[in-house]
Design an enzyme around this catalytic site. Structure first.
Site, PDB file in Angstrom:
ATOM      1  N   ASP A   1       0.854  -1.190   0.000  1.00  0.00           N
ATOM      2  CA  ASP A   1       0.000   0.000   0.000  1.00  0.00           C
ATOM      3  C   ASP A   1       0.891   1.242   0.000  1.00  0.00           C
ATOM      4  O   ASP A   1       1.899   1.311   0.711  1.00  0.00           O
ATOM      5  CB  ASP A   1      -0.902  -0.025   1.242  1.00  0.00           C
ATOM      6  CG  ASP A   1      -2.048   0.962   1.138  1.00  0.00           C
ATOM      7  OD1 ASP A   1      -3.204   0.505   1.033  1.00  0.00           O
ATOM      8  OD2 ASP A   1      -1.787   2.191   1.179  1.00  0.00           O
TER       9      ASP A   1
ATOM     10  N   ASN B   1     -12.834  -2.990   2.668  1.00  0.00           N
ATOM     11  CA  ASN B   1     -13.778  -1.884   2.791  1.00  0.00           C
ATOM     12  C   ASN B   1     -14.739  -1.978   1.614  1.00  0.00           C
ATOM     13  O   ASN B   1     -14.296  -2.016   0.454  1.00  0.00           O
ATOM     14  CB  ASN B   1     -13.039  -0.539   2.773  1.00  0.00           C
ATOM     15  CG  ASN B   1     -12.101  -0.397   3.958  1.00  0.00           C
ATOM     16  OD1 ASN B   1     -12.399  -0.874   5.050  1.00  0.00           O
ATOM     17  ND2 ASN B   1     -10.961   0.253   3.750  1.00  0.00           N
TER      18      ASN B   1
ATOM     19  N   GLN C   1     -14.022   2.732   1.399  1.00  0.00           N
ATOM     20  CA  GLN C   1     -13.454   2.309   0.117  1.00  0.00           C
ATOM     21  C   GLN C   1     -13.210   3.530  -0.772  1.00  0.00           C
ATOM     22  O   GLN C   1     -14.118   4.350  -0.980  1.00  0.00           O
ATOM     23  CB  GLN C   1     -14.382   1.321  -0.607  1.00  0.00           C
ATOM     24  CG  GLN C   1     -13.766   0.768  -1.891  1.00  0.00           C
ATOM     25  CD  GLN C   1     -14.593  -0.334  -2.549  1.00  0.00           C
ATOM     26  OE1 GLN C   1     -15.715  -0.623  -2.138  1.00  0.00           O
ATOM     27  NE2 GLN C   1     -14.024  -0.942  -3.585  1.00  0.00           N
TER      28      GLN C   1
ATOM     29  N   HIS D   1     -10.223  -5.133  -3.242  1.00  0.00           N
ATOM     30  CA  HIS D   1      -8.893  -5.374  -2.682  1.00  0.00           C
ATOM     31  C   HIS D   1      -9.012  -5.766  -1.230  1.00  0.00           C
ATOM     32  O   HIS D   1      -9.886  -5.283  -0.502  1.00  0.00           O
ATOM     33  CB  HIS D   1      -7.969  -4.150  -2.835  1.00  0.00           C
ATOM     34  CG  HIS D   1      -8.570  -2.865  -2.386  1.00  0.00           C
ATOM     35  ND1 HIS D   1      -9.490  -2.163  -3.141  1.00  0.00           N
ATOM     36  CD2 HIS D   1      -8.398  -2.141  -1.249  1.00  0.00           C
ATOM     37  CE1 HIS D   1      -9.840  -1.062  -2.495  1.00  0.00           C
ATOM     38  NE2 HIS D   1      -9.195  -1.031  -1.334  1.00  0.00           N
TER      39      HIS D   1
HETATM   40  P1  DGP Z   1      -9.528   1.575   0.306  1.00  0.00           P
HETATM   41  O1  DGP Z   1      -9.600   2.853   1.081  1.00  0.00           O
HETATM   42  O2  DGP Z   1     -10.016   0.355   1.105  1.00  0.00           O
HETATM   43  O3  DGP Z   1     -10.198   1.702  -1.048  1.00  0.00           O
HETATM   44  O4  DGP Z   1      -7.999   1.297   0.069  1.00  0.00           O
HETATM   45  C1  DGP Z   1      -7.304   1.793  -1.022  1.00  0.00           C
HETATM   46  C2  DGP Z   1      -5.864   1.737  -0.672  1.00  0.00           C
HETATM   47  O5  DGP Z   1      -5.134   1.886  -1.873  1.00  0.00           O
HETATM   48  C3  DGP Z   1      -5.385   2.830   0.276  1.00  0.00           C
HETATM   49  O6  DGP Z   1      -4.937   2.238   1.502  1.00  0.00           O
HETATM   50  C4  DGP Z   1      -4.235   3.503  -0.445  1.00  0.00           C
HETATM   51  C5  DGP Z   1      -3.929   2.557  -1.574  1.00  0.00           C
HETATM   52  N1  DGP Z   1      -3.517   3.197  -2.811  1.00  0.00           N
HETATM   53  C6  DGP Z   1      -4.154   4.194  -3.459  1.00  0.00           C
HETATM   54  N2  DGP Z   1      -3.505   4.517  -4.574  1.00  0.00           N
HETATM   55  C7  DGP Z   1      -2.426   3.691  -4.636  1.00  0.00           C
HETATM   56  C8  DGP Z   1      -1.352   3.550  -5.580  1.00  0.00           C
HETATM   57  O7  DGP Z   1      -1.254   4.230  -6.597  1.00  0.00           O
HETATM   58  N3  DGP Z   1      -0.418   2.608  -5.289  1.00  0.00           N
HETATM   59  C9  DGP Z   1      -0.485   1.827  -4.172  1.00  0.00           C
HETATM   60  N4  DGP Z   1       0.491   0.942  -3.989  1.00  0.00           N
HETATM   61  N5  DGP Z   1      -1.482   1.937  -3.273  1.00  0.00           N
HETATM   62  C10 DGP Z   1      -2.436   2.858  -3.512  1.00  0.00           C
END
Ligand code: DGP
Length: 112
Positions: free
Chosen positions: A30, A85, A92, A98
């Site tokens: 993340d 989420n 989310q 995810h």
């Molecule tokens: P959610 O809030 O459950 O939809 O989680 C989305 C997650 O995705 C959040 O913890 C941050 C992560 N995230 C968002 N954009 C990117 C990205 O470009 N790269 C990575 N590795 N993670 C990302």
């Protein structure tokens, strides 16, 4: 879906720190970690939310859960949280299913 960030990570079009990939799933760190271990496990198939799963996805979800346990172990975590989420009201922000694998610190319940 070219406008979906996680589809672009799955295809390799967008960069991510990948820790696992196979025919059906990709796992990557993340970008905004909530703990020493914070890995996202996604299906390659675009599914917007957990609520959009169908019976056809049953095996896929089992596979994602197994990948989650595998990457947690590979990251040195015997205790960890697996979270999904579902919907904006639940936090989310990326609408491609995810699973969050979070570990390496004390985790309270309920999460708040
Ligand atoms: P959610 O809030 O459950 O939809 O989680 C989305 C997650 O995705 C959040 O913890 C941050 C992560 N995230 C968002 N954009 C990117 C990205 O470009 N790269 C990575 N590795 N993670 C990302």
């Amino acid at each position: 879906m070219s406008d979906c960030l996680f589809c672009r990570i799955s295809s390799g079009e967008a960069r991510a720190d990948r820790v696992h990939e196979d025919e059906h799933a990709v796992a990557f760190r993340d970008i905004n970690p909530a703990g020493p271990t914070h890995i996202l496990v996604i299906p390659r198939k675009h599914i917007a939310t957990l609520a959009d799963l169908t019976e056809d996805d049953d095996a896929l979800v089992g596979h994602l859960a197994r990948v989650a346990a595998k990457v947690a172990k590979a990251d040195g975590q015997s205790d960890f949280r697996l979270a999904v989420n579902c919907g904006a009201g639940a936090g989310q922000s990326v609408f491609h299913l995810h699973m969050h694998v979070i570990g390496g610190r004390a985790l309270k319940w309920p999460p708040g």
